[in-house]
Design an enzyme around this catalytic site. Structure first.
Site, PDB file in Angstrom:
ATOM      1  CG  HIS A 113      -1.866   1.154   1.238  1.00  0.00           C
ATOM      2  ND1 HIS A 113      -3.003   1.334   0.587  1.00  0.00           N
ATOM      3  CD2 HIS A 113      -1.695   2.427   2.002  1.00  0.00           C
ATOM      4  CE1 HIS A 113      -3.462   2.524   0.946  1.00  0.00           C
ATOM      5  NE2 HIS A 113      -2.689   3.009   1.778  1.00  0.00           N
ATOM      6  CD  GLU A 146     -13.694 -11.141   7.337  1.00  0.00           C
ATOM      7  OE1 GLU A 146     -14.691 -10.649   7.315  1.00  0.00           O
ATOM      8  OE2 GLU A 146     -13.491 -12.168   7.936  1.00  0.00           O
ATOM      9  CB  VAL A 148      -9.970  -1.407   3.281  1.00  0.00           C
ATOM     10  CG1 VAL A 148      -9.104  -0.916   2.114  1.00  0.00           C
ATOM     11  CG2 VAL A 148     -11.106  -2.213   2.692  1.00  0.00           C
TER      12      VAL A 148
END
Ligand code: GRF
Length: 205
Positions: A113, A146, A148
Site C-alpha cells: 500500500h 477483512e 481494508v
C-alpha cells in the site's frame, strides 16, 4: 514449476511494476521463490503481459462472467488451490476480497500500500498525503485481513514529501521504495523469518 520452491500467486489489476520487481528479484536470485500464477481481473492489464513475457502462467478472470462477488472469489480460490501456492501477493489488485477468500488463505495473503499505514488507507493516498500537508509518507507491506488496509504490518519505508512534490513525483518516489520492500517482505516470509504476535509481526534474526 519446481514443487520444493516457495510459490507465489500474484493478483494484479494494472501496470504490474510491483510484479516486475518480484520477477526481477527471483531472476537475480535475491528472492528464492517462484511465481506459480498471475491472475488479473482486468483483461488488458500490463501485469499479464509482463507475466507472459517471463513465461509465467497467467489468467484473466473476468468478474463480469460471475453473478456475484462470492462466486468470483470462489473461482479465484479454485484457481489458486489448483497450484501449490504458499503465499498470495496482492500487487495493485483493485478488488476488496471477502471473508471466504481471506479465511481460506488465512495469514497467507499480503498487500503493498502506498502510504505509511495506518495513515491514509484506501484510495488516492499520495494525493491525500500531499493535501493533508504530511511531511513524510511512504509504503507498507501488510498481511490482509477483512478490513481494508488494516492487517498486521510487515515492512514499511518512509519517503519525505518535498515542497515541490506533486502527486506524480511523490508516487514515483514511493514506488521506488515499494519495489524494494515488497520482494524483501516476501523473502522474509519465504525464509520463515516472521512470526505473528497479535497485531505485531516479529522479525527473527
Ligand atoms: C502501487 O502503488 C501499490 O502500492 C498499490 O497499487 C499500485 C500498484 O502498482 N496497491 P503496480 O501495478 O504494481 O505498478
Amino acid at each position: 514449476m519446481t514443487p520444493e520452491k516457495f510459490t507465489l500467486a500474484i493478483l494484479a489489476s494494472g501496470r504490474g511494476s510491483n510484479l516486475q520487481a518480484i520477477i526481477d528479484g527471483i531472476e537475480k536470485n535475491s528472492l528464492q521463490a517462484e511465481i506459480g500464477l498471475v491472475i488479473s481481473d482486468v483483461k488488458n492489464a500490463f501485469a499479464l503481459e509482463r507475466a507472459h513475457n517471463h513465461g509465467i502462467e497467467c489468467l484473466f478472470l473476468d468478474p463480469k462472467t460471475f453473478p456475484d462477488r462470492k462466486s468470483y472469489e470462489q473461482a479465484l480460490v479454485k484457481h489458486i488451490q489448483s497450484k501449490s501456492i504458499n503465499l498470495i501477493c496482492l500487487a495493485g489488485f483493485m478488488r476488496i476480497l471477502g471473508k471466504h477468500f481471506i479465511e481460506t488463505f488465512s495469514n497467507q495473503i499480503i498487500n503493498i500500500h502506498p502510504s505509511l499505514l495506518p495513515a491514509f488507507p484506501g484510495l488516492n493516498v499520495q494525493k491525500r498525503a500531499l493535501e493533508h500537508g504530511a511531511r513524510f509518507t511512504g509504503c507498507t507491506v501488510h498481511y490482509v485481513n477483512e478490513e481494508v488496509d488494516s492487517g498486521p504490518i510487515i515492512l514499511q519505508a518512509m519517503v519525505p514529501i518535498l515542497d515541490d512534490d506533486d502527486e506524480s513525483s511523490l508516487s514515483e518516489r514511493i514506488l521506488e521504495q515499494e519495489h524494494i520492500i515488497y520482494p524483501e517482505a516476501i523473502r522474509l516470509i519465504a525464509e520463515g523469518k516472521l512470526t505473528l504476535s497479535g497485531r505485531r509481526v516479529l522479525h527473527c534474526k
